[in-house]
Structure formats: C-alpha cells, structure tokens
Design a protein around this motif. Structure first.
Motif, PDB file in Angstrom:
ATOM      1  N   ASN A  41       0.866  -1.142   0.207  1.00 50.21           N
ATOM      2  CA  ASN A  41      -0.011  -0.017  -0.121  1.00 50.21           C
ATOM      3  C   ASN A  41       0.995   1.167  -0.033  1.00 50.21           C
ATOM      4  O   ASN A  41       1.611   1.513   0.859  1.00 50.21           O
ATOM      5  CB  ASN A  41      -0.856   0.061   1.219  1.00 50.21           C
ATOM      6  CG  ASN A  41      -1.776   1.279   1.291  1.00 50.21           C
ATOM      7  OD1 ASN A  41      -1.576   2.276   0.444  1.00 50.21           O
ATOM      8  ND2 ASN A  41      -2.879   1.122   2.172  1.00 50.21           N
ATOM      9  N   ILE A  42       0.906   1.940  -1.126  1.00 53.49           N
ATOM     10  CA  ILE A  42       1.797   3.085  -1.128  1.00 53.49           C
ATOM     11  C   ILE A  42       0.917   4.502  -1.285  1.00 53.49           C
ATOM     12  O   ILE A  42       1.522   5.466  -1.711  1.00 53.49           O
ATOM     13  CB  ILE A  42       2.868   3.338  -2.466  1.00 53.49           C
ATOM     14  CG1 ILE A  42       2.005   2.915  -3.711  1.00 53.49           C
ATOM     15  CG2 ILE A  42       3.666   1.843  -2.281  1.00 53.49           C
ATOM     16  CD1 ILE A  42       2.850   3.029  -4.951  1.00 53.49           C
TER      17      ILE A  42
ATOM     18  N   ASP B 252      -5.031  -6.489   6.759  1.00 56.16           N
ATOM     19  CA  ASP B 252      -3.738  -5.868   6.851  1.00 56.16           C
ATOM     20  C   ASP B 252      -3.233  -5.739   5.177  1.00 56.16           C
ATOM     21  O   ASP B 252      -2.356  -4.916   4.821  1.00 56.16           O
ATOM     22  CB  ASP B 252      -2.549  -6.586   7.497  1.00 56.16           C
ATOM     23  CG  ASP B 252      -1.240  -5.628   7.584  1.00 56.16           C
ATOM     24  OD1 ASP B 252      -1.342  -4.622   7.954  1.00 56.16           O
ATOM     25  OD2 ASP B 252      -0.145  -6.065   7.295  1.00 56.16           O
ATOM     26  N   ASP B 253      -3.955  -6.492   4.346  1.00 57.69           N
ATOM     27  CA  ASP B 253      -3.835  -6.566   2.983  1.00 57.69           C
ATOM     28  C   ASP B 253      -4.611  -5.417   2.026  1.00 57.69           C
ATOM     29  O   ASP B 253      -4.639  -5.461   0.815  1.00 57.69           O
ATOM     30  CB  ASP B 253      -3.784  -8.003   2.370  1.00 57.69           C
ATOM     31  CG  ASP B 253      -2.737  -8.432   2.487  1.00 57.69           C
ATOM     32  OD1 ASP B 253      -1.548  -8.111   2.612  1.00 57.69           O
ATOM     33  OD2 ASP B 253      -2.744  -9.891   2.601  1.00 57.69           O
ATOM     34  N   TYR B 254      -5.253  -4.747   2.719  1.00 54.53           N
ATOM     35  CA  TYR B 254      -6.377  -3.955   2.377  1.00 54.53           C
ATOM     36  C   TYR B 254      -5.536  -3.004   1.569  1.00 54.53           C
ATOM     37  O   TYR B 254      -4.707  -2.089   1.920  1.00 54.53           O
ATOM     38  CB  TYR B 254      -7.306  -3.106   3.393  1.00 54.53           C
ATOM     39  CG  TYR B 254      -8.140  -2.203   2.686  1.00 54.53           C
ATOM     40  CD1 TYR B 254      -9.231  -2.882   2.035  1.00 54.53           C
ATOM     41  CD2 TYR B 254      -8.310  -0.965   3.150  1.00 54.53           C
ATOM     42  CE1 TYR B 254     -10.356  -1.972   1.469  1.00 54.53           C
ATOM     43  CE2 TYR B 254      -9.211   0.043   2.437  1.00 54.53           C
ATOM     44  CZ  TYR B 254     -10.189  -0.485   1.907  1.00 54.53           C
ATOM     45  OH  TYR B 254     -11.092   0.365   1.165  1.00 54.53           O
TER      46      TYR B 254
ATOM     47  N   ALA C 264      -2.189   5.510   5.869  1.00 51.31           N
ATOM     48  CA  ALA C 264      -3.003   4.373   6.209  1.00 51.31           C
ATOM     49  C   ALA C 264      -2.366   3.522   7.218  1.00 51.31           C
ATOM     50  O   ALA C 264      -1.061   3.793   7.373  1.00 51.31           O
ATOM     51  CB  ALA C 264      -3.199   3.639   5.082  1.00 51.31           C
ATOM     52  N   GLU C 265      -3.004   2.610   7.938  1.00 50.54           N
ATOM     53  CA  GLU C 265      -2.365   1.925   9.264  1.00 50.54           C
ATOM     54  C   GLU C 265      -1.174   1.072   8.443  1.00 50.54           C
ATOM     55  O   GLU C 265      -0.183   0.743   9.073  1.00 50.54           O
ATOM     56  CB  GLU C 265      -3.355   1.079   9.682  1.00 50.54           C
ATOM     57  CG  GLU C 265      -2.951   0.141  10.887  1.00 50.54           C
ATOM     58  CD  GLU C 265      -2.539   1.216  12.143  1.00 50.54           C
ATOM     59  OE1 GLU C 265      -1.437   0.875  12.860  1.00 50.54           O
ATOM     60  OE2 GLU C 265      -2.956   2.277  12.124  1.00 50.54           O
ATOM     61  N   ASN C 266      -1.595   0.531   7.163  1.00 44.77           N
ATOM     62  CA  ASN C 266      -0.592  -0.557   6.604  1.00 44.77           C
ATOM     63  C   ASN C 266       0.249   0.242   5.375  1.00 44.77           C
ATOM     64  O   ASN C 266       0.605  -0.483   4.475  1.00 44.77           O
ATOM     65  CB  ASN C 266      -1.383  -1.594   5.996  1.00 44.77           C
ATOM     66  CG  ASN C 266      -2.314  -1.425   4.994  1.00 44.77           C
ATOM     67  OD1 ASN C 266      -2.577  -0.003   4.768  1.00 44.77           O
ATOM     68  ND2 ASN C 266      -2.585  -2.398   4.150  1.00 44.77           N
ATOM     69  N   LEU C 267       0.298   1.628   5.484  1.00 47.86           N
ATOM     70  CA  LEU C 267       1.216   2.282   4.582  1.00 47.86           C
ATOM     71  C   LEU C 267       2.557   1.693   4.565  1.00 47.86           C
ATOM     72  O   LEU C 267       2.881   1.487   5.701  1.00 47.86           O
ATOM     73  CB  LEU C 267       0.971   3.786   4.878  1.00 47.86           C
ATOM     74  CG  LEU C 267       1.832   4.654   3.755  1.00 47.86           C
ATOM     75  CD1 LEU C 267       1.064   4.744   2.455  1.00 47.86           C
ATOM     76  CD2 LEU C 267       2.048   6.166   4.290  1.00 47.86           C
TER      77      LEU C 267
END
Length: 339
Positions: free
Chosen positions: A236-237, A258-260, A300-303
């Motif tokens: 996620n960028i 986490d893969d969103y 984002a949390e998973n950036l």
C-alpha cells in the motif's frame, strides 16, 4: 450383380473411413527455446511444464486476437492488451462488452514467464488459470468457456491448429488456456536502451539518464528491483483510493485486513507506453505520479514503511523528477511493442 458388388465396395470404403482406427495426421511440434535475458529471475514452474511449442504459440496468438471469446463477439484479449501500448489500452479502467467499465487499469503482460503472481491483487498464481477471468467476468467478456468452445470447435482453422498443437482435434478448455499462456510466455521484453547499456553494446546513457538511474537506485529500487523492475511484492503506497466499493486490493484474495489496498508492484519496463498509471489509472503522466509521491500520499495503518518512515512521501526536486523520467524512458523496448 455388378451393381451389388459396386455398392458393397462403397460401403466398405465408407466403413473404413469412419472406423475407430482412424488417426489424424501428426505434426512435428517442437518446443520453442525462450531466450532468457541475463540477470532475469528463473522461469516460473508452469512456463516449464507448459513450455511454449511452435503450434501452441500460433494457436494461443490466434485465440488471443479472437473476439469470439466474448459473449457478443466484440472483445478479444488483444482489445485491451494492445501491443503498441506494451499490451495495455491507455484507459484508466478496462472497457468490456457493451461499454462496461471494469474495476481496474489493464496491466501489461510482458515477461509473464518470470512472474509468480498475476493481476493487480495476485489472485492467480498460475498463468494458465488467468484467461478464464476475463472470459467470465461481467464487465469484460461476459461469456463462458463452454460458449467459446461451441463457437470455435467446428472452425476448420482451429481444428487443424489444435491437431498440430496437441496431437488431435479435441477443443478443450485446458488446451485453450494452455495455448494462450504459451503465447504470453514468449512476450519477453529485454532489449531497451537500458538493457543495451548494461550489456555494454556501445550504447551509453545521456547525462540526464545517468543521473536518473542514480536517483532510481537511491529512491525507487527497494520496490522496483531485479531486472523485471518489480520485486513482485504487494504494498500500500497511499495512492488515491478507488471509489468502487468492490475494491480491496490484495485483501480480496487473502481476506486479511492488513492487505487492504495493497497491490502488486508493477514493472517499470515500457512504462513510457502504459499511461495512465495506478491500479485504476489515477495518474495521467509520470510527472503527475512523481508529484503526488513528492507532495505526500494518503495515510493508512498499513502504509508501506518506505513512505511511513519518510513523512508519507518520497521527496524529489523538480530536477530529480526530470532525470528520473529520462531514465524510466530508457526502459522502453521499441522492438517489443512492434515499432
């Protein structure tokens, strides 16, 4: 009496033509040796087990360009994967039959023999399983493999090609998928200016290209690594978010939160020809994309940590952007796109 004998001979000839011992003509169908460029990753396993053959590739190319794969005979694989655009369509989102708009941008299909994942979310691990997706997807071809088989199984050209490629005339789903994959395995792009410089073929970078290459190695190579110019990871960028409620990125496959909005890192090869950029064509030009990364991305949390640890951005001066674009254009392979 003579008529009876003549009739009996005709019956015997007819019977001999239709008996179970009939064998179609067999053809020599040698494997094609793929020219694996120096420094490229190993071939994936299915490029070895379903190795391209002379007639398998011819058949696959014909199927790739056949609009009968779609429900209304208007869309072929080649309708979206256009060679002059490095097998993309230069649209923000793919357009299928009846003008239906798809979820995502059409990805290029170069160097597929070396990839471990296919599609933006990596939902296919085997290239032979991928052609069914556009065939049955409502927004793309909206057909079925049985419908496709029904359209082509009595076509004399196809009958001959299936025989040449597989040893008999049976038209099956596996043979359709395998031959399309064989054709796609031959689409290897590795003859750009960059490649000629690396191979020391008497070609050199301009000053701007050389500076761009250094910037690339400093700021981009973490994701766009290997000679494929992708590490094939999912990240996620922080690009602008697709408003389509169906979009979830990699999480559509893994069902992991986490893969969103993580997507497969695209290759930069032939990037000059594949605008617009992003999973749904968020950026019209390379400059637009670099400006966005420089100005700051969506948090984002998973950036990806590369961005999160640097203030949610990749800082670039205007001069660096110019040089970086100059370098990326050295990845253009004019031979591959048919120029």
């Amino acid at each position: 009496m003579k008529n009876s004998i003549r009739n009996m001979c005709v019956l015997l000839v007819l019977a001999s033509c239709s008996n179970d011992d009939y064998q179609p003509i067999s053809y020599d169908n040698p494997e094609i040796t793929l020219n694996i460029p120096e420094g490229f990753p190993d071939l994936n396993i299915t490029a070895t087990t379903n190795a391209p053959t002379t007639y398998g590739v011819v058949l696959g190319k014909k199927l790739f360009h056949d609009k009968r794969l779609s429900a209304d005979n208007t869309i072929a694989c080649a309708s979206c994967h256009i060679q002059a655009n490095a097998f993309t369509d230069n649209l923000s989102k793919a357009i299928g039959i009846e003008g239906r708009v798809g979820l995502r941008n059409t990805p290029p299909i170069q160097n597929m023999a070396f990839m471990q994942f296919y599609n933006w979310d990596g939902n296919k691990l085997v290239l032979e399983n991928q052609p069914l997706v556009p065939i049955i997807t409502h927004e793309e071809m909206d057909s079925s493999i049985l419908e496709v088989i029904g359209k082509i199984e009595n076509d004399q050209e196809y009958i001959e090609l299936f025989n040449k490629a597989f040893g008999d005339e049976a038209v099956t789903n596996d043979r359709i998928f395998n031959s399309i994959a064989q054709f796609e395995y031959t689409l290897i792009s590795a003859n750009s200016k960059y490649d000629k410089v690396i191979r020391e073929e008497g070609v050199t970078f301009t000053k701007s290209e050389a500076q761009g290459y250094q910037i690339f190695k400093d700021k981009c190579i973490s994701c766009h690594s290997t000679e494929l110019f992708t590490d094939q990871s999912f990240r996620n960028i922080g690009f602008p978010i697709n408003t389509d409620s169906e979009e979830g990125g990699r999480s559509r496959v893994t069902r992991e939160v986490d893969d969103y909005l993580r997507f497969r890192v695209p290759s930069l090869r032939n990037i000059e020809y594949t605008a617009p950029y992003g999973s749904f064509g968020q950026f019209n030009t390379l400059k637009d994309l670099l400006d966005y990364l420089d100005n700051g991305v969506v948090d984002a949390e998973n950036l990806d940590p590369i961005l999160k640890d640097n203030g949610n951005k990749i800082s670039l001066t205007e001069e660096e952007k110019t040089h970086l674009i100059s370098f990326m254009k050295t990845l253009s392979d004019t031979e591959f796109i048919g120029q």
